[in-house]
Design a protein around this motif. Structure first.
Motif, mmCIF file in Angstrom:
data_model
loop_
_atom_site.group_PDB
_atom_site.id
_atom_site.type_symbol
_atom_site.label_atom_id
_atom_site.label_comp_id
_atom_site.label_asym_id
_atom_site.label_seq_id
_atom_site.Cartn_x
_atom_site.Cartn_y
_atom_site.Cartn_z
ATOM 1 N N PHE A 143 0.834 -1.211 0.000
ATOM 2 C CA PHE A 143 0.000 0.000 0.000
ATOM 3 C C PHE A 143 0.862 1.252 0.000
ATOM 4 C CE2 PHE A 143 -2.083 3.529 2.077
ATOM 5 C CZ PHE A 143 -3.306 3.587 1.422
ATOM 6 N N PHE A 144 1.841 1.310 0.889
ATOM 7 C CA PHE A 144 2.637 2.535 0.982
ATOM 8 C C PHE A 144 3.634 2.662 -0.173
ATOM 9 C CE2 PHE A 144 0.898 2.434 5.266
ATOM 10 C CZ PHE A 144 0.439 3.748 5.334
ATOM 11 N N GLU A 145 4.070 1.553 -0.730
ATOM 12 C CA GLU A 145 4.873 1.642 -1.953
ATOM 13 C C GLU A 145 4.078 2.310 -3.061
ATOM 14 O OE1 GLU A 145 7.733 -2.316 -1.404
ATOM 15 O OE2 GLU A 145 6.007 -2.388 -2.749
ATOM 16 N N GLU A 146 2.839 1.876 -3.256
ATOM 17 C CA GLU A 146 2.012 2.427 -4.326
ATOM 18 C C GLU A 146 1.592 3.867 -4.019
ATOM 19 O OE1 GLU A 146 1.457 1.139 -7.249
ATOM 20 O OE2 GLU A 146 2.621 -0.652 -6.729
ATOM 21 N N LEU A 147 1.247 4.153 -2.777
ATOM 22 C CA LEU A 147 0.858 5.515 -2.402
ATOM 23 C C LEU A 147 1.990 6.498 -2.666
ATOM 24 C CD1 LEU A 147 -1.387 7.209 -0.687
ATOM 25 C CD2 LEU A 147 0.311 6.989 1.140
ATOM 26 N N LEU A 148 3.190 6.156 -2.221
ATOM 27 C CA LEU A 148 4.319 7.079 -2.340
ATOM 28 C C LEU A 148 4.811 7.188 -3.774
ATOM 29 C CD1 LEU A 148 6.094 5.889 0.909
ATOM 30 C CD2 LEU A 148 5.219 8.201 0.513
#
Length: 416
Positions: free
Chosen positions: A375-380
């Motif tokens: 999730f945070f890989e894609e968000l960032l």
């Protein structure tokens, strides 16, 4: 529940009500937990209706209560909503059993959920998260907390063997179990909400099992795998499968959404942390651990003392209910220096106990960690910035720390 505490204030621990829902909806429990760790590591409270419980708030005491089933049993119920009335499913429901039965049911399921096993699902999880984030890319208001309730179902639904048409209903039912006093999920009284949700979830799994048995054949889903578990050498009954399936559905749905929204809120309030993670993606696994510590979405767990137990400079009497406050343990200064600072470079963030401790350590932790990392890989990668677009609204629950609304506006990241 506020995740960033307000100013320090004097706390009268004799008048504290840890079951006051307003404390978590619009209040600030962290200064209270700070005072309890310092002055009353074993705190006793009697509710107006006569029910009583003891609380532990220090990291080491929380780990002891959750980690030693010989001193503190799970077999009368493990969530504060059962305080005063033993869980009718105790001794059968996965979360309300002690070893050896707990281990015998858990071990074969856990083999399907190791870090190595769930790694093979990463591409599927990434596709689900990209699909989830796409609506936020149009620049309009995106209510992350409201939308994120469905995120675990998008990720785990196929792994559990649950069709997409049922995801929304099951998410609503699991939210009713964990926040039966919240207006977004309540149906009648708190007791009625719990009864409806419990009945519907158990009935769903029973029907699922009945349908699968009639169809025959095998599949690789977790619920189907539960049908082959044999604690003590005997297969589970359909009732036992239904109760354990109910437990798995709760575990799959109720905490990850609030870890997501609470961690995003922390990054919004600290843009330097957002920029640091964006500049160095190798920090994302540690961001996940700090987010788990910071949010402590499963705010507490309950156990019962088997005999008189000395802990926290006091004594819990035999059969006394004890609540282990995860949200406090994860802000214990002895384990986490400057605990009220959100720092994605924190050394030792992985010591957090957001997944519990001991034999009941969350069986889905590897899957949750993978989901949060992706999730945070894609968000960032996709968003250049994220800002609040309204006031957060907190979940009305003393068991789950989370939000029902977190309106945000995200800007696409400019490609170099």
């Amino acid at each position: 529940m506020r995740l960033t505490p307000g100013p320090a204030r004097d706390i009268d621990l004799d008048r504290v009500d840890l079951f006051d829902l307003d404390l978590y909806t619009s209040g600030d429990p962290h200064p209270i937990w700070d005072a309890m760790r310092a002055k009353a590591p074993l705190h006793h409270q009697v509710l107006p209706d006569g029910r009583e419980f003891w609380s532990v708030t220090r990291y080491d005491d929380v780990c002891r209560v959750l980690g030693d089933h010989r001193e503190f049993t799970s077999e009368r119920g493990t969530v504060p909503t059962h305080l005063g009335t033993d869980d009718v499913a105790a001794g059968v429901l996965l979360t309300s059993t002690d070893p050896p039965r707990h281990t015998e049911v858990r071990r074969p399921l856990g083999a399907k959920l190791t870090a190595r096993a769930v790694k093979s699902w990463e591409d599927s999880i990434r596709r689900s998260i990209v699909r989830f984030l796409e609506p936020a890319l149009d620049g309009g208001t995106f209510d992350l907390a409201e939308k994120a309730l469905l995120l675990p179902a998008m990720v785990t639904g196929p792994l559990l063997g649950i069709p997409e048409k049922d995801w929304e209903e099951l998410v609503q039912l699991t939210a009713m179990v964990t926040a039966p006093s919240d207006q977004h999920f309540q149906q009648g009284s708190e007791a009625a909400t719990l009864a409806i949700a419990h009945h519907e979830l158990v009935s769903y799994v029973k029907e699922w099992v009945k349908t699968r048995r009639a169809a025959g054949g095998e599949d690789d889903s977790l619920l189907h795998h539960l049908m082959s578990v044999r604690p003590g050498g005997a297969p589970l009954t359909d009732e036992e499968i239904a109760l354990d399936g109910y437990s798995i559905l709760l575990g799959a749905n109720v905490t990850t959404p609030h870890t997501v929204s609470g961690t995003v809120q922390a990054l919004i309030e600290r843009p330097e942390q957002f920029e640091k993670a964006q500049a160095d993606p190798s920090l994302i696994p540690n961001l996940v651990e700090e987010g788990l510590r910071w949010t402590s979405a499963a705010c507490n767990f309950m156990r019962y003392a088997v005999d008189d137990v000395q802990i926290g400079a006091g004594t819990i009497p035999a059969r006394g209910a004890v609540v282990a406050w995860i949200g406090s343990a994860n802000r214990d200064e002895s384990q986490f220096p400057d605990p009220h600072v959100f720092d994605i470079t924190r050394d030792g963030a992985k010591r957090q106990v957001a997944f519990g401790f001991g034999s009941h350590f969350c069986i889905g932790a590897p899957l949750a960690r993978l989901t949060l990392r992706v999730f945070f890989e894609e968000l960032l990668q996709r968003f250049g910035s994220v800002e609040l677009d309204g006031e957060p609204q907190h979940l009305r629950s003393y068991f789950i720390a989370g939000m029902t609304h977190l309106p945000i506006v995200a800007q696409k990241r400019k490609t170099p």
